[in-house]
Design a protein around this motif. Structure first.
Motif, PDB file in Angstrom:
ATOM      1  N   SER A  84      29.770  26.813  -6.885  1.00 56.19           N
ATOM      2  CA  SER A  84      30.634  27.141  -7.763  1.00 56.19           C
ATOM      3  C   SER A  84      29.917  27.432  -9.059  1.00 56.19           C
ATOM      4  O   SER A  84      30.086  28.343  -9.767  1.00 56.19           O
ATOM      5  N   THR A 128      28.474  37.184  -2.815  1.00 54.96           N
ATOM      6  CA  THR A 128      27.092  36.063  -1.999  1.00 54.96           C
ATOM      7  C   THR A 128      28.013  34.698  -1.922  1.00 54.96           C
ATOM      8  O   THR A 128      27.593  33.858  -1.201  1.00 54.96           O
ATOM      9  N   TYR A 129      28.617  34.613  -3.044  1.00 53.74           N
ATOM     10  CA  TYR A 129      29.400  33.176  -3.135  1.00 53.74           C
ATOM     11  C   TYR A 129      30.270  32.789  -1.962  1.00 53.74           C
ATOM     12  O   TYR A 129      30.319  31.632  -1.251  1.00 53.74           O
ATOM     13  N   ARG A 130      31.143  33.718  -1.761  1.00 56.12           N
ATOM     14  CA  ARG A 130      32.222  33.815  -0.544  1.00 56.12           C
ATOM     15  C   ARG A 130      31.173  33.458   0.746  1.00 56.12           C
ATOM     16  O   ARG A 130      31.643  32.567   1.566  1.00 56.12           O
ATOM     17  N   GLN A 133      25.638  32.471 -12.968  1.00 57.87           N
ATOM     18  CA  GLN A 133      25.141  33.800 -12.700  1.00 57.87           C
ATOM     19  C   GLN A 133      26.251  34.924 -13.219  1.00 57.87           C
ATOM     20  O   GLN A 133      25.705  35.802 -13.846  1.00 57.87           O
ATOM     21  N   GLU A 134      27.325  34.661 -13.264  1.00 53.13           N
ATOM     22  CA  GLU A 134      28.504  35.584 -13.880  1.00 53.13           C
ATOM     23  C   GLU A 134      28.301  35.405 -15.555  1.00 53.13           C
ATOM     24  O   GLU A 134      28.326  36.653 -16.047  1.00 53.13           O
ATOM     25  N   ILE A 159      27.702  39.114  -6.879  1.00 56.34           N
ATOM     26  CA  ILE A 159      27.859  37.364  -7.133  1.00 56.34           C
ATOM     27  C   ILE A 159      29.113  36.889  -6.225  1.00 56.34           C
ATOM     28  O   ILE A 159      28.839  35.843  -5.543  1.00 56.34           O
ATOM     29  N   GLN A 160      30.095  37.452  -6.388  1.00 54.10           N
ATOM     30  CA  GLN A 160      31.353  36.845  -5.634  1.00 54.10           C
ATOM     31  C   GLN A 160      31.268  37.248  -4.340  1.00 54.10           C
ATOM     32  O   GLN A 160      31.630  36.082  -3.486  1.00 54.10           O
ATOM     33  N   ARG A 208      26.850  27.403  -9.657  1.00 56.10           N
ATOM     34  CA  ARG A 208      25.748  28.564  -9.631  1.00 56.10           C
ATOM     35  C   ARG A 208      26.597  29.903  -9.812  1.00 56.10           C
ATOM     36  O   ARG A 208      26.045  30.704 -10.590  1.00 56.10           O
ATOM     37  N   ARG A 209      27.872  30.152  -9.297  1.00 54.57           N
ATOM     38  CA  ARG A 209      28.435  31.487  -9.519  1.00 54.57           C
ATOM     39  C   ARG A 209      28.926  31.546 -10.928  1.00 54.57           C
ATOM     40  O   ARG A 209      28.453  32.632 -11.401  1.00 54.57           O
TER      41      ARG A 209
END
Length: 217
Positions: free
Chosen positions: A102, A41-43, A108-109, A38-39, A104-105
């Motif tokens: 952010s 993909t977020y970056r 998801q987390e 997730i992290q 969305r991240r």
């Protein structure tokens, strides 16, 4: 060889505990991998959004310059109100996009952690239910074993008493037949060898045998 029932059930409990610990570790490992993905993909999404915004901004600056609304470069101060408004709108759009990414991240987390917590809770519930079943079964097994041992002990006592009665009865018959107690029967009858049937001990023995037979039909 007698079975170690407690040992067997301890081994079963250890097996269930090991299975639970493995399930817990697997869930936590999946959670870490998911959070890392997730992290990552977020970056990547943030980088892509910033790159796209930069490319769009440069394109917009060129368009404005082409129509004479901006004579400066992309990093220069805007030379018209329209240019400034355009830059503010793009900045706001990028900020909104980044906020969406952010949020969305974070969602998801949160979902990943919730899934892991549910998996561990389910594994824990299954573990404790299994332990409860094992302990219930252990208690029932011990009760059954106790009853079986007691029944066996009672059966053996009855058998031994029956055998003793038969031996006593046979010794009495020989006493009656020979008129005196044979040396081999003295210990069985509890009287001295050679005791005559005319002796009071003979009648006492007959009475004892009658009572014995009444107790052991």
């Amino acid at each position: 060889m007698a079975l170690d029932i407690d040992g067997l059930y301890r081994a079963a409990e250890d097996g269930r505990r090991s299975a639970f610990e493995t399930a817990q570790a697997d869930s936590q490992r999946r959670l870490r991998a998911t959070l890392s993905q997730i992290q990552s993909t977020y970056r990547d999404s943030v980088t892509q959004a910033q790159t796209a915004a930069r490319i769009s901004a440069l394109g917009q600056e060129e368009k404005l310059a082409a129509v004479g609304l901006n004579s400066g470069g992309a990093y220069a101060a805007p030379t018209s109100g329209y240019t400034e408004s355009s830059r503010i709108a793009m900045d706001n759009a990028l900020r909104s996009n980044l906020n969406t990414l952010s949020a969305r991240r974070l969602k998801q987390e949160q979902e990943a952690r919730s899934t892991s917590s549910s998996e561990i809770a389910q594994a824990s519930q299954s573990y404790w239910n299994g332990i409860a079943d094992l302990r219930t079964n252990l208690a029932q097994t011990k009760i059954n074993q106790y009853n079986a041992d007691r029944n066996y002990e009672l059966s053996m006592k009855k058998y031994q008493a029956s055998q003793a009665q038969a031996a006593y009865s046979q010794a009495m018959q020989r006493w009656q037949t020979y008129g005196y107690v044979l040396p081999a029967d003295a210990a069985i009858l509890g009287v001295k060898a050679g005791t005559q049937t005319a002796d009071k001990a003979y009648k006492d023995a007959q009475l004892a045998l009658s009572r014995w037979k009444a107790l052991l039909p």
